[in-house]
Design a protein around this motif. Structure first.
Motif, PDB file in Angstrom:
ATOM      1  N   ARG A  85      -2.329 -15.623   1.506  1.00 20.83           N
ATOM      2  CA  ARG A  85      -3.666 -15.907   2.003  1.00 20.83           C
ATOM      3  C   ARG A  85      -3.686 -15.973   3.535  1.00 20.83           C
ATOM      4  N   ALA A  86      -2.525 -16.194   4.139  1.00 16.55           N
ATOM      5  CA  ALA A  86      -2.467 -16.265   5.600  1.00 16.55           C
ATOM      6  C   ALA A  86      -2.356 -14.891   6.247  1.00 16.55           C
ATOM      7  N   ALA A  87      -2.108 -13.839   5.447  1.00 19.25           N
ATOM      8  CA  ALA A  87      -1.839 -12.523   6.019  1.00 19.25           C
ATOM      9  C   ALA A  87      -3.040 -11.969   6.780  1.00 19.25           C
TER      10      ALA A  87
ATOM     11  N   LEU B  42     -16.073 -17.342   9.529  1.00 20.45           N
ATOM     12  CA  LEU B  42     -16.119 -17.683   8.108  1.00 20.45           C
ATOM     13  C   LEU B  42     -17.246 -18.674   7.811  1.00 20.45           C
ATOM     14  N   LEU B  43     -17.506 -19.588   8.736  1.00 26.32           N
ATOM     15  CA  LEU B  43     -18.593 -20.539   8.540  1.00 26.32           C
ATOM     16  C   LEU B  43     -19.952 -19.844   8.584  1.00 26.32           C
ATOM     17  N   VAL B  44     -20.109 -18.924   9.549  1.00 23.25           N
ATOM     18  CA  VAL B  44     -21.393 -18.237   9.711  1.00 23.25           C
ATOM     19  C   VAL B  44     -21.597 -17.220   8.602  1.00 23.25           C
TER      20      VAL B  44
ATOM     21  N   ARG C  51      -7.411 -22.055   4.983  1.00 24.93           N
ATOM     22  CA  ARG C  51      -7.992 -22.770   3.830  1.00 24.93           C
ATOM     23  C   ARG C  51      -9.402 -22.263   3.531  1.00 24.93           C
ATOM     24  N   ARG C  52     -10.187 -22.046   4.588  1.00 24.48           N
ATOM     25  CA  ARG C  52     -11.554 -21.560   4.385  1.00 24.48           C
ATOM     26  C   ARG C  52     -11.544 -20.165   3.804  1.00 24.48           C
ATOM     27  N   TYR C  53     -10.629 -19.316   4.290  1.00 29.87           N
ATOM     28  CA  TYR C  53     -10.523 -17.947   3.775  1.00 29.87           C
ATOM     29  C   TYR C  53     -10.116 -17.954   2.297  1.00 29.87           C
ATOM     30  N   ALA C  54      -9.158 -18.814   1.947  1.00 28.89           N
ATOM     31  CA  ALA C  54      -8.669 -18.835   0.556  1.00 28.89           C
ATOM     32  C   ALA C  54      -9.719 -19.347  -0.406  1.00 28.89           C
ATOM     33  N   ARG C  55     -10.568 -20.244   0.031  1.00 29.56           N
ATOM     34  CA  ARG C  55     -11.522 -20.879  -0.888  1.00 29.56           C
ATOM     35  C   ARG C  55     -12.892 -20.235  -0.887  1.00 29.56           C
ATOM     36  N   ARG C  56     -13.162 -19.386   0.084  1.00 33.44           N
ATOM     37  CA  ARG C  56     -14.522 -18.840   0.203  1.00 33.44           C
ATOM     38  C   ARG C  56     -14.836 -17.942  -0.993  1.00 33.44           C
ATOM     39  N   THR C  57     -15.999 -18.085  -1.530  1.00 34.63           N
ATOM     40  CA  THR C  57     -16.441 -17.223  -2.642  1.00 34.63           C
ATOM     41  C   THR C  57     -17.307 -16.125  -2.095  1.00 34.63           C
ATOM     42  N   GLY C  58     -17.368 -15.000  -2.774  1.00 31.22           N
ATOM     43  CA  GLY C  58     -18.112 -13.864  -2.281  1.00 31.22           C
ATOM     44  C   GLY C  58     -19.608 -14.029  -2.460  1.00 31.22           C
TER      45      GLY C  58
END
Length: 254
Positions: free
Chosen positions: A88-90, A151-153, A247-254
């Protein structure tokens, strides 16, 4: 992921213009329009200005990181990446590394323009190398901030509008003018701005005008100890925003 982001920047002329041309334009504008009106420690305003513009390139990682990350989030690219068998960090790490390489390229036109208008390095090779290394370290830190905000926006148009406000961060610092002439409350804000510490550190490492605590009596601790403060701010920002971004990238839903 690193190669992908480098290809994206090559095919995004708008972001390349921001990275390559905007600092040179600011150098010519501020250096010649305001150069004769601004008094700085050491006397040479353009020599004072160039290190600040170097840092503006490093700080621009917030803008490019936010816009490109918001584009990926908006178009579902990150959702497809999350289905692939990779860390997920890649993805965010690849983009952060690409931002550092892009910043290194972006420093070249400004470096040449600075030499053309009279800027020089007055320190030794080791100090100068340390100055450029510090710029890339700060770019890494701002890239993580930009990715987290993107990611927030989650929308490139909103990210583009928000990115215009990041210019204020450089204005409320010692990038363009000394902080000594600011009102007391504004001077305190400017001198605790991480950008001010990095700008002061690069001026000190390059041996340019406005360097050192003696140039600004009564300065806050980050300005009196700029190299330590700049490294500390960069590492602290990465320590905070890198885990938040992953963490935000791994948990974000599409």
């Amino acid at each position: 992921m690193l190669g992908r982001h480098l290809c994206r920047m090559r095919n995004a002329p708008g972001l390349l213009v921001i990275t390559l041309a905007a600092p040179v334009t600011l150098l010519l504008f501020f250096g010649y329009v305001f150069g004769s009106a601004v008094t700085v420690p050491g006397g040479d305003y353009r020599e004072y200005l160039v290190p600040g513009l170097f840092v503006s390139i490093a700080a621009n990682g917030i803008v490019t990181g936010m816009i490109t990350t918001a584009q990926d989030a908006r178009h579902g690219v990150m959702d497809r990446f999350r289905t692939l068998p990779m860390s997920r960090a890649a993805v965010p790490l690849g983009q952060a590394a690409a931002e550092a390489l892009i910043a290194a390229v972006g420093l070249v036109p400004l470096l040449l323009a600075g030499l053309a208008v009279g800027w020089r390095v007055h320190s030794g090779p080791a100090e100068a190398a340390g100055g450029f290394a510090l710029l890339l370290l700060f770019r890494l830190a701002t890239a993580w901030i930009g990715q987290y905000l993107g990611l927030l926006v989650g929308d490139e148009q909103a990210a583009g509008q928000l990115s215009s406000t990041t210019f204020v961060l450089s204005l409320v610092s010692n990038t363009y003018v000394p902080t000594a002439g600011m009102p007391t409350w504004l001077r305190a804000v400017a001198e605790w701005n991480p950008i001010s510490a990095v700008v002061s550190a690069t001026r000190e490492l390059f041996g340019n005008a406005g360097a050192g605590p003696a140039a600004a009596p009564g300065s806050a601790w980050p300005i009196a100890h700029p190299v330590i403060a700049a490294v500390g701010w960069s590492l602290l920002l990465m320590a905070v925003f890198a885990p938040l971004t992953v963490r935000r990238y791994a948990r974000r839903t599409g």
